[in-house]
Design a protein around this motif. Structure first.
Motif, PDB file in Angstrom:
ATOM      1  N   UNK A  66       0.833  -1.209   0.000  1.00  0.00           N
ATOM      2  CA  UNK A  66       0.000   0.000   0.000  1.00  0.00           C
ATOM      3  C   UNK A  66       0.862   1.252   0.000  1.00  0.00           C
ATOM      4  N   UNK A  67       0.248   2.349  -0.402  1.00  0.00           N
ATOM      5  CA  UNK A  67       0.831   3.661  -0.141  1.00  0.00           C
ATOM      6  C   UNK A  67      -0.209   4.488   0.611  1.00  0.00           C
ATOM      7  N   UNK A  68       0.267   5.390   1.458  1.00  0.00           N
ATOM      8  CA  UNK A  68      -0.613   6.371   2.078  1.00  0.00           C
ATOM      9  C   UNK A  68      -0.257   7.729   1.498  1.00  0.00           C
ATOM     10  N   UNK A  69      -1.255   8.573   1.317  1.00  0.00           N
ATOM     11  CA  UNK A  69      -1.015   9.874   0.706  1.00  0.00           C
ATOM     12  C   UNK A  69      -2.047  10.886   1.185  1.00  0.00           C
ATOM     13  N   UNK A  70      -1.661  12.153   1.085  1.00  0.00           N
ATOM     14  CA  UNK A  70      -2.579  13.251   1.389  1.00  0.00           C
ATOM     15  C   UNK A  70      -2.593  14.174   0.176  1.00  0.00           C
ATOM     16  N   UNK A  71      -3.635  14.970   0.062  1.00  0.00           N
ATOM     17  CA  UNK A  71      -3.758  15.916  -1.056  1.00  0.00           C
ATOM     18  C   UNK A  71      -3.365  17.301  -0.566  1.00  0.00           C
ATOM     19  N   UNK A  72      -2.514  17.962  -1.343  1.00  0.00           N
ATOM     20  CA  UNK A  72      -2.138  19.332  -1.013  1.00  0.00           C
ATOM     21  C   UNK A  72      -3.284  20.269  -1.385  1.00  0.00           C
TER      22      UNK A  72
END
Length: 240
Positions: A66-72
């Motif tokens: 998996x990857x975890x990410x946030x949106x700028x």
């Protein structure tokens, strides 16, 4: 997609040493089986949870990546981590009862769903489980500090060397080779995580390859000189 779910027993899982507390006997492990509600399949590209979703459970990765990410603010994706089998997803939701990031499968995956209400209840009954949860949370804090160090002080070569060394170390704990790995993430995703442009990531891979430190065939990477990677990570060497 409606995820397929089946009952699973922690006591019979070959990953229990990675995501369950050490030092529990067979009887205690069987009592902990109630902790895992089910398994959930997540197809490549699908989200296990979204930023803003109500937090209900922790997820132990059984198979997959998996990857975890946030949106700028301008909508760009910022990758915050890569997680593999035996690691826990969902800790970000504990603070505000909502997830702060997206968790996206980089390949077809399967997770064990652990409702957090049951985690808290059983932690009171099993102090060793409570300590284990605290250890997992502490490890996340240490990882965040490590990322800040990467983004703040290291050159591109040092960042990529650290990334490859970290991946091989984590994979070796799971019985995989320390010298060969398949990158489940794209160069762009690596760049997002390391704070580097795509072109810089590609150029640094090429430098490592030309220097004979690694061998790259598409997403397959073979570590030819791990000592050199360590020297680059520690700032003691450069490949020009």
């Amino acid at each position: 997609m409606t995820p397929a779910t089946i009952k699973v027993a922690c006591s019979n899982c070959n990953l229990r040493e990675l995501c369950m507390p050490v030092g529990m006997d067979a009887d205690d492990l069987q009592r902990l089986d109630v902790l895992v509600a089910n398994r959930r399949k997540v197809l490549r590209g699908d989200r296990l949870f979204h930023a803003g979703d109500t937090f209900t459970s922790l997820y132990a990765i059984r198979t997959g990546f998996f990857k975890t990410s946030v949106a700028s603010e301008d909508g760009r994706e910022q990758v915050t981590g890569f997680q593999m089998a035996g690691e826990i997803l969902g800790l970000d939701g504990i603070v505000h009862d909502r997830h702060d990031c997206d968790a996206i499968a980089l390949e077809d995956a399967e997770v064990c769903v652990m409702p957090f209400v049951q985690v808290e209840s059983l932690s009171r009954e099993f102090p060793v489980l409570q300590r284990h949860v605290h250890k997992i949370m502490s490890r996340e804090i240490v990882r965040e500090n490590g990322v800040m160090l990467l983004l703040g002080n290291m050159r591109a070569e040092e960042r990529l060397a650290a990334f490859l060394l970290n991946l091989t170390q984590r994979l070796s704990v799971r019985g995989f080779s320390r010298s060969q790995l398949v990158l489940r993430m794209t160069r762009e995703e690596i760049g997002s995580y390391l704070g580097l442009k795509l072109e810089t990531v590609s150029r640094t891979f090429s430098r490592f390859s030309e220097a004979g430190i690694i061998e790259v065939k598409q997403r397959q990477v073979k570590i030819l000189q791990p000592d050199m990677l360590n020297q680059i990570f520690n700032g003691a060497a450069s490949c020009g």
